[in-house]
Design an enzyme around this catalytic site. Structure first.
Site, PDB file in Angstrom:
ATOM      1  N   TYR A   1       0.880  -1.120   0.143  1.00 55.72           N
ATOM      2  CA  TYR A   1      -0.086   0.146  -0.091  1.00 55.72           C
ATOM      3  C   TYR A   1       1.017   1.243   0.096  1.00 55.72           C
ATOM      4  CZ  TYR A   1      -4.314   2.692   1.358  1.00 55.72           C
ATOM      5  OH  TYR A   1      -5.061   3.379   1.266  1.00 55.72           O
TER       6      TYR A   1
ATOM      7  N   ASN B   1     -15.353   4.177   3.514  1.00 51.98           N
ATOM      8  CA  ASN B   1     -16.279   3.800   2.544  1.00 51.98           C
ATOM      9  C   ASN B   1     -17.569   4.691   2.059  1.00 51.98           C
ATOM     10  OD1 ASN B   1     -14.917   1.467   2.046  1.00 51.98           O
ATOM     11  ND2 ASN B   1     -16.287   0.128   3.467  1.00 51.98           N
TER      12      ASN B   1
ATOM     13  N   TRP C   1      -8.622   8.115  -4.674  1.00 51.73           N
ATOM     14  CA  TRP C   1      -8.269   7.281  -3.151  1.00 51.73           C
ATOM     15  C   TRP C   1      -8.421   8.340  -2.236  1.00 51.73           C
ATOM     16  CZ3 TRP C   1      -2.312   7.599  -1.942  1.00 51.73           C
ATOM     17  CH2 TRP C   1      -1.962   6.699  -0.696  1.00 51.73           C
TER      18      TRP C   1
ATOM     19  N   ARG D   1     -23.459 -16.059  -7.741  1.00 52.58           N
ATOM     20  CA  ARG D   1     -23.150 -16.935  -6.503  1.00 52.58           C
ATOM     21  C   ARG D   1     -23.587 -18.353  -7.103  1.00 52.58           C
ATOM     22  NH1 ARG D   1     -22.273 -13.197  -1.689  1.00 52.58           N
ATOM     23  NH2 ARG D   1     -21.910 -11.351  -3.140  1.00 52.58           N
TER      24      ARG D   1
ATOM     25  N   MET E   1     -10.153  -5.612  -7.465  1.00 48.04           N
ATOM     26  CA  MET E   1     -10.352  -7.041  -6.644  1.00 48.04           C
ATOM     27  C   MET E   1     -10.005  -8.249  -7.594  1.00 48.04           C
ATOM     28  SD  MET E   1     -13.812  -6.340  -4.021  1.00 48.04           S
ATOM     29  CE  MET E   1     -14.952  -6.741  -5.466  1.00 48.04           C
TER      30      MET E   1
ATOM     31  N   ASN F   1     -22.052  -4.920  -3.639  1.00 43.83           N
ATOM     32  CA  ASN F   1     -22.228  -5.355  -2.482  1.00 43.83           C
ATOM     33  C   ASN F   1     -21.188  -5.062  -1.286  1.00 43.83           C
ATOM     34  OD1 ASN F   1     -23.701  -6.965  -0.406  1.00 43.83           O
ATOM     35  ND2 ASN F   1     -22.140  -8.637  -0.895  1.00 43.83           N
TER      36      ASN F   1
END
Lengths: 404, 404
Positions: free
Chosen positions: B94, B182, B334, B233, B311, B208
């Site tokens: 990071y 968030n 960011w 899913r 992700m 989600n």
């Protein structure tokens, strides 16, 4: 693609197609040899009826243009370049589509190739006169899709931008005919994405292209420093010669794509930019692929990367960290859309470039002049287009019309 | 990484490291059991001395904090979430590095993990008092790198943002401790890249996630419509349940990544957007890879695509035409940089989200509360961090401190 199905003039007009005089119904159409006396103009154009490989689909088509009255003016072309976008347009892979029309006396709709050029007004109706146009004026195209690979054309006021006498002074037809696309692209990309300060760096690939050379020279005018990436050559002497040529034109640094992707490039860039005190704040990209990503890595944080071409035919690949943590913004630039959105700005930009050209601050891109005379055969002209397609030309191809 | 080599307090201070009281030299250091009487605070923290896999490098470290005088205040943490960025920071990947220091009574420098959280002021020196702080006030972190996975800490005025009584009313510690990252990310991405009008669409993947859920709810508040992409899913009933849950929260459309990449998606998008009359003008991306490119294809021309995560661990791949002809602009966001650049704006954004929360317009993201009491074993806490790493948790992990 919808315009390809057009077959009647009224429908063509509804679809926004320029309704040139339809000669098929003209009573004098049957007497071609004698029509010049009535003000009709004989014309030839490189046309295509289907998209495809240019040598396969292009043909030289002869037709007549009826005397201009009302809205119309008759143009005689002086110089029209062969740009990569023209090739893509014929291939059917360019988003700006040409106008397919039956108004050039063909049973099925055809389109005239070419998007950029300069023409002289040789006759005009009442409306262009009222708008300030006169015989002998030079005009450039207002937007893409007009069809410039032709000796003559009928045009409306909204199709063209007039170069007034002051703008035209000391400017050759080839200079005027190639000012709209490459120099305007370089000019706007250096101006419209970030407010570069004197001493700031920009970096570009394709530095030997028309846009690249324009950017080098504009940058020098405006006190900017440039890092210029060229394709490496097997012939080292030719490579060194090109580096020297671009440096003489105003390039501060010239490197090959191999040098850009080498290990030591970060340290070199640090040295050039005085440890980042003269930051690289803008990148201009016409290559894409790995070479473009390598160029983006040299940018300072919070800067801009502008793509205007993709010669490698690769997409642009951006690591997430470059977006999130380095805050680099990725944009595209398309001069046609810009010109459509900012017509007044286009006139000023063209005037500015022509003024620099007049003062000798703006060297021409090397040109391969292709003489197009009345007698020149279609296969000869189409062969020259093929040369561009095959990359056989060092300079930029430009049709120069003579005795037409 | 340079800060890892620090070993003396004066050097640490020169490097911008917070110089907590160094207890090694304190005469009372040898008498730990009795120090509470002097205003010393016993503290525990999840720390690491080297970057690496969190379960391997984290350890629970006990130390004392000397009484705050002058610049300092003593904080008791109330709630600190486990965010993906915290994990990346421990792994050393990071860009915002933690402070490695010897001020927590260790022979070698260590860093405290965690970046977000809310704490209560339990004691304070003269300077924080002059700045308007008082005992019992709640504070959140001003920026990343403070270290929030700890029971207590010494802090300076500039390390924290005070939540005044009006902001704190009706807000739980977990709500206050998770507001900075968030919800602020979603809020600024919806506001700062394009001026969305009521009825405009945005599209997002990772719908989600904490950011995704915040964006759905903010969008609903502001009259925006949203297309939300979730991972498909195997358990269709669970997938449908999640779709229903997001729709009840305010999502207009919820699709899986497989649906996004299916053939018929363009026609579906046309239908949702009423043939483009309600254009998709913004995309929010935390996935990257093919799924991100597929999302960009649904954007209207001249719009914006903002990446805040990856992700899939893939880069973003952009076809040239999307940049040049469709004029889509690609940015990154960011929240740490934004907060650093716009401290006043951060306070307002936090206040606005807390106000919506208070009014019940902003539902909490599902949380997995991890109780951290004084007696809680290090291995238990570190196990919970590992669960986050392994994706074992449906909700977001958050340390809730009790009896500390």
């Amino acid at each position: 693609m919808a315009s390809k199905t057009l077959s009647t003039a009224p429908k063509a007009a509804r679809m926004g197609v320029r309704p040139l005089q339809c000669l098929r119904k003209s009573p004098v159409h049957a007497h071609r040899r004698g029509i010049a006396a009535y003000g009709y103009e004989q014309a030839k154009a490189l046309t295509f009826k289907d998209y495809g490989d240019p040598p396969a689909v292009l043909s030289l088509h002869s037709h007549s243009i009826s005397p201009p009255h009302g809205d119309l003016m008759t143009l005689r072309f002086l110089a029209s370049p062969i740009n990569p976008a023209d090739i893509n347009q014929i291939q059917g892979v360019y988003p700006s589509k040409p106008t397919f029309t039956t108004s050039l006396s063909t049973p099925n709709p055809i389109a005239v190739a070419g998007n950029e050029g300069v023409a002289e007004i040789i006759a005009l109706g009442s409306k262009p006169k009222e708008a300030g146009f006169k015989k002998g004026d030079w005009v450039i195209m207002n937007g893409p899709g007009f069809g410039t690979w032709r000796t003559h054309a009928a045009a409306r006021v909204e199709d063209v931008v007039k170069l007034d006498d002051a703008m035209r002074e000391g400017i050759s037809a080839v200079q005027a005919g190639t000012v709209s696309i490459n120099p305007c692209t370089a000019y706007r990309m250096l101006r419209d994405f970030v407010d570069l300060k004197e001493g700031d760096f920009f970096i570009q690939n394709g530095a030997n292209s028309g846009v690249g050379r324009a950017a080098i020279q504009l940058g020098r005018q405006w006190g900017l420093k440039s890092i210029n990436v060229i394709r490496g050559r097997d012939d080292k002497a030719a490579e060194d010669k090109l580096k020297t040529e671009l440096k003489e034109m105003g390039a501060d640094i010239v490197i090959t794509d191999a040098e850009l992707q080498s290990q030591g490039i970060r340290d070199m860039a640090k040295e050039w930019t005085n440890g980042g005190r003269a930051p690289i704040r803008l990148a201009l990209n016409c290559v894409n692929g790995k070479a473009a990503t390598a160029m983006a890595k040299l940018l300072a944080s919070e800067t801009h990367f502008v793509t205007y071409g993709a010669m490698s035919k690769q997409p642009l690949t951006i690591p997430a960290s470059m977006l999130i943590f380095k805050d680099i913004h990725f944009h595209g630039f398309w001069v046609s859309r810009w010109a459509q959105r900012h017509p007044e700005e286009k006139k000023k930009t063209v005037a500015d470039v022509l003024e620099m050209t007049r003062r000798g601050m703006f060297t021409d891109t090397p040109m391969d002049k292709i003489t197009w005379e009345w007698e020149t055969k279609g296969e000869e002209l189409i062969g020259k287009v093929k040369d561009t397609l095959d990359g056989y030309r060092e300079g930029k191809g430009v049709f120069v019309f003579g005795k037409t």
